[in-house]
Scaffold this active site. Sequence first.
Site, PDB file in Angstrom:
ATOM      1  N   TYR A 234       0.824  -1.212   0.000  1.00 41.43           N
ATOM      2  CA  TYR A 234       0.000   0.000   0.000  1.00 41.43           C
ATOM      3  C   TYR A 234       0.861   1.267   0.000  1.00 41.43           C
ATOM      4  O   TYR A 234       1.130   1.832  -1.053  1.00 41.43           O
ATOM      5  CB  TYR A 234      -0.986   0.003   1.178  1.00 41.43           C
ATOM      6  CG  TYR A 234      -2.108   0.992   0.958  1.00 41.43           C
ATOM      7  CD1 TYR A 234      -3.355   0.562   0.529  1.00 41.43           C
ATOM      8  CD2 TYR A 234      -1.929   2.363   1.130  1.00 41.43           C
ATOM      9  CE1 TYR A 234      -4.394   1.463   0.283  1.00 41.43           C
ATOM     10  CE2 TYR A 234      -2.934   3.265   0.878  1.00 41.43           C
ATOM     11  CZ  TYR A 234      -4.164   2.807   0.463  1.00 41.43           C
ATOM     12  OH  TYR A 234      -5.181   3.703   0.214  1.00 41.43           O
ATOM     13  N   THR A 275     -14.379  -2.002   2.736  1.00 42.97           N
ATOM     14  CA  THR A 275     -15.021  -1.362   1.599  1.00 42.97           C
ATOM     15  C   THR A 275     -14.852  -2.284   0.397  1.00 42.97           C
ATOM     16  O   THR A 275     -14.027  -3.203   0.410  1.00 42.97           O
ATOM     17  CB  THR A 275     -14.390   0.006   1.270  1.00 42.97           C
ATOM     18  OG1 THR A 275     -13.032  -0.194   0.836  1.00 42.97           O
ATOM     19  CG2 THR A 275     -14.402   0.921   2.494  1.00 42.97           C
TER      20      THR A 275
END
Length: 392
Positions: A234, A275
């Site tokens: 990330y 999400t």
Amino acid sequence: MTKPKVRHNLCLNIDQSGCKNFVTRQVDALRKKSPLEGGPRRVLILGGSEGYGLASKAVATFACEADTVSVSYERIPNEKHVGSPGWYMNGQFEQLAREEGRKAVSIVGDAFSQEIKDQTLQAVRDTLGQVDLVVYSIASRMRTDPTDGKTYRSNIMPIGETYRGAIFDIMTGAIRETEVPAASDEETEATVKVMGGEDWQLWIDALSKAGLLAEQAATVAYSYIGPDATQKIYRSGTLGRAKQHLEATAHRMDQMLRAQCNGRAFVSVNKALVTRASAVIPGMAGYVAALYQVMKKRGLHEGCLEQVYRLFQDRLYPDATTLTEDRVPVDHKGRIRLDDWEMRDDVQNEVAEMLARVTEENLRELTDFDGYRREFLEIHGFCQKDQSRNAA
């Protein structure tokens, strides 16, 4: 009852009524909270149908009594296919907002395109007059640059070296090792084009040129940093490079808005949550399941709704002069940190210890894997029952 079809941590179908009920539950939760005084009354949300964007729309409307215009890219239902979750969530939100006496306009289309920008500017004129707050919460796989007509695709990849890590199957709990090769320069640049701050800047420039930014207007974009466990895939990877561009854009826009309308621009670094976008990032499902277990045990857990409510209440709008008098709490790089509870040393130490011991056999015992899976199903409209045996 519709059963979820999940492959490779992507949910391929939805439950329409469940999507509507999801929005209703969010609104009901907000109605139990105290109203927020001094918050924005005219809000534009870019990426407003799910996740942090939907939560921003809900907090603005039902805690701040704001009218809203939102933009999201949805699959519209037809005789062959049901729509995307956001299609039904938008519709339910509009209905609940009208019942509350508030205006809510949902524009469906590609927020990167000039056509949708023009349509949205007109909707802002007609519905809001001007905007007090612009929320940028867009996560996309591709973007066509309106200036050169080229299409760029975002890539979830490490930079400099191959990523090796574990993928947790959301439905079964199976753990498998994966390798993701290092991104090329072209793949990194494409991710920055899609997920960086360029489009955010174009939106603010367009609103400013059209005279639609109110005095003391603010804008905020959502970001993530994360711990060591997710750094390689990330923050140190292509997504992180895009987020760095987003943050640099915020600094430039902050100076511009200060001069133009006594306004402000911020990046809010938020907590890791379930999400549709985060579910497909290697390593994230296991980390978030462990994080949920630790934070719930310590009474620190927040969902999207609670995070945005705290953003408005404690950061952006604790009183009428916070924005203009530079009293928004930020870190040394000017970022709002809503991940402050996630990144506490005691939380991260326990999460790291948990991940070092986790196996398929003890996954449910050690982590909040079942809670993670339940939230994943809920954002696609499925009920809270254990659905693992129904996965396709």
